[in-house]
Write a protein that holds these residues in place. Structure first.
Motif, PDB file in Angstrom:
ATOM      1  N   LYS A  11       0.812  -1.202   0.000  1.00 16.52           N
ATOM      2  CA  LYS A  11       0.000   0.000   0.000  1.00 16.52           C
ATOM      3  C   LYS A  11       0.854   1.264   0.000  1.00 16.52           C
ATOM      4  O   LYS A  11       2.026   1.239   0.272  1.00 16.52           O
ATOM      5  N   HIS A 229       3.622   2.728  -5.318  1.00 15.74           N
ATOM      6  CA  HIS A 229       3.038   1.904  -6.382  1.00 15.74           C
ATOM      7  C   HIS A 229       3.428   2.392  -7.769  1.00 15.74           C
ATOM      8  O   HIS A 229       3.457   3.591  -8.041  1.00 15.74           O
ATOM      9  N   TYR A 264       0.940  -2.745  -6.495  1.00 15.83           N
ATOM     10  CA  TYR A 264      -0.103  -3.105  -5.528  1.00 15.83           C
ATOM     11  C   TYR A 264      -1.101  -4.100  -6.112  1.00 15.83           C
ATOM     12  O   TYR A 264      -1.777  -4.809  -5.379  1.00 15.83           O
TER      13      TYR A 264
END
Length: 463
Positions: A11, A229, A264
């Motif tokens: 995350k 990400h 992610y």
């Protein structure tokens, strides 16, 4: 979030720290907000996590906090290795909370309470170096934190708006359910917890936690959750259930001081905005939730609805809209208007054919054809090309109307950006998020409409 066996989805980060000893090696923009990296890494090492931070450091870039290469890294090198004992799961809740919380309370809500209780404990908490690195109130942009005025800009994006409202309702319900428990544990929460505190902690968990095993256990892993990400990246965090550790391998070479990324998962901007608080420009995994259904004024409404529901196409009532029933369909970008693409789901086309049946006899015929075939209702095109054209034009009409709604929403967003001297309805980060969501979904709608127009032209030439 649903966990994958043996895999974690990393995350977004929100740490505000950088290694104090090597400022001269990085551009000034990367070290402007440096704090307490030594404390955090020292804490990791004291807990036996010696392999966690040998290749990476916590840093600051123009895109936010992240992990940077402390040395040249080659594709295939191990970036991180973290033991299972560092994972913060709900089994670490104080026994009084475990005893009093209802089973219906979600893991996200439980972890939010754990964060709040540990932050209340301050330096007495064994997780203090990690807890003080978590984002402060106002630093996150998950749509569950947005005001009603901000969320209104997303109303046309049914997926993002609906998911956000559903989460907010759930969080309200869970906060109400835990009030008595909080009051019974003043030693854990001091003067208590406000709803805004709980909402923020919930958003922290939602943006950082992931499933860590095949049992879908939700957990927070310090240091690993500082990775950012990249949708193009092929690095993932894998978890070895037998050896009880997780590791990340580089998918490409990184130079000294370069930010290291992880993927992610294949999330569109609707999910990224709701769960993680950011969006991507031109996200390859964007999708649109398309709403369509029979009017309740339709004399065949009951029979039509029963037929659809009996074949796995439930008829729902859209929240906040009277006399509006139908179903959501997920549309993805069509890559080729000649038909090579999956942007117009077969189930949506079937739904449109049922909506275009003009009589009870036609509905009975569709049901009979399904029972004589593979059981799927109206999956084959009408043999009557004019009838098939009618069904597809119905879809195209709905798509064109939705496209106009999106264009109007983007226009309203532009007007909000033009008048900065007024009360700012959106801060700049959230303006960009709304723009990325609407622009991405509008691109998908245009591709779907182009595909349908091409399909209808072919039908019209045959009718």
């Amino acid at each position: 979030m649903k966990a994958r066996p043996f895999m974690w989805s990393i995350k977004p980060n929100a740490v505000r720290s950088i290694h104090l000893g090597i400022f001269n090696r990085f551009p000034l923009a990367q070290v402007a907000e440096a704090v307490e990296d030594h404390d955090f890494k020292g804490w990791l090492k004291r807990r036996g996590e010696n392999e966690a931070c040998t290749a990476l450091m916590i840093g600051q870039s123009s895109n936010g906090r992240g992990l940077f290469a402390l040395r040249p890294i080659l594709a295939g090198d191990r970036l991180i290795k973290i033991s299972r004992k560092l994972v913060i799961t709900t089994d670490r809740l104080h026994y009084r909370l475990k005893d009093h919380l209802q089973e219906s309370i979600s893991d996200c809500a439980k972890l939010a309470l754990l964060i709040l209780s540990e932050q209340c404990a301050g330096q007495a908490s064994e997780w203090h170096p990690y807890m003080k690195c978590l984002p402060q109130c106002g630093a996150l942009h998950n749509t569950i934190l947005w005001s009603e005025e901000e969320l209104e800009f997303l109303r046309q994006s049914s997926g993002t708006f609906r998911q956000s409202m559903e989460y907010r309702t759930k969080i309200h319900e869970e906060f109400a359910a835990i009030q008595q428990v909080i009051q019974q544990c003043p030693e854990l929460f001091g003067r208590g917890i406000s709803y805004s505190d709980f909402l923020h902690a919930y958003a922290v968990v939602k943006s950082r936690a992931w499933g860590i095993d095949e049992e879908n256990t939700t957990g927070l892993v310090p240091f690993v959750d500082f990775l950012n990400h990249d949708a193009r990246c092929q690095s993932f965090l894998s978890f070895d259930n037998e050896l009880k550790y997780a590791e990340v391998f580089a998918d490409r070479d990184y130079g000294f001081g370069e930010q290291v990324f992880i993927n992610y998962g294949k999330y569109g901007n609707d999910a990224l905005a709701t769960m993680f608080g950011f969006t991507l420009e031109s996200n390859p995994y964007d999708q649109v939730e398309f709403w369509i259904g029979p009017s309740e004024n339709d004399v065949l409404w009951k029979l039509r609805s029963e037929l659809l529901q009996s074949h796995g196409m439930p008829i729902l009532r859209r929240d906040g809209v009277s006399n509006d029933t139908g179903s959501y369909f997920v549309i993805k970008k069509v890559r080729n208007i000649t038909g090579q693409g999956k942007g117009i789901p077969q189930s949506l086309r079937a739904f449109a054919r049922v909506l275009c049946a003009d009589s009870k006899e036609e509905l009975i015929y569709l049901e009979r054809m399904a029972s004589e075939g593979d059981g799927r209702l109206a999956r084959e095109a009408f043999k009557d090309k004019r009838k098939e054209l009618q069904a597809m034009l119905l879809l195209l009409t709905h798509l064109n109307a939705l496209i106009e709604d999106y264009i109007s929403a983007l226009s309203a967003l532009g007007m909000a950006q033009d008048y900065e001297d007024r009360k700012r309805q959106l801060i700049s980060v959230r303006q960009e998020m709304v723009n990325n969501i609407l622009e991405g979904e509008l691109t998908i709608l245009h591709s779907a409409a182009d595909w349908l127009r091409h399909y209808c032209l072919g039908l019209d030439s045959l009718s």
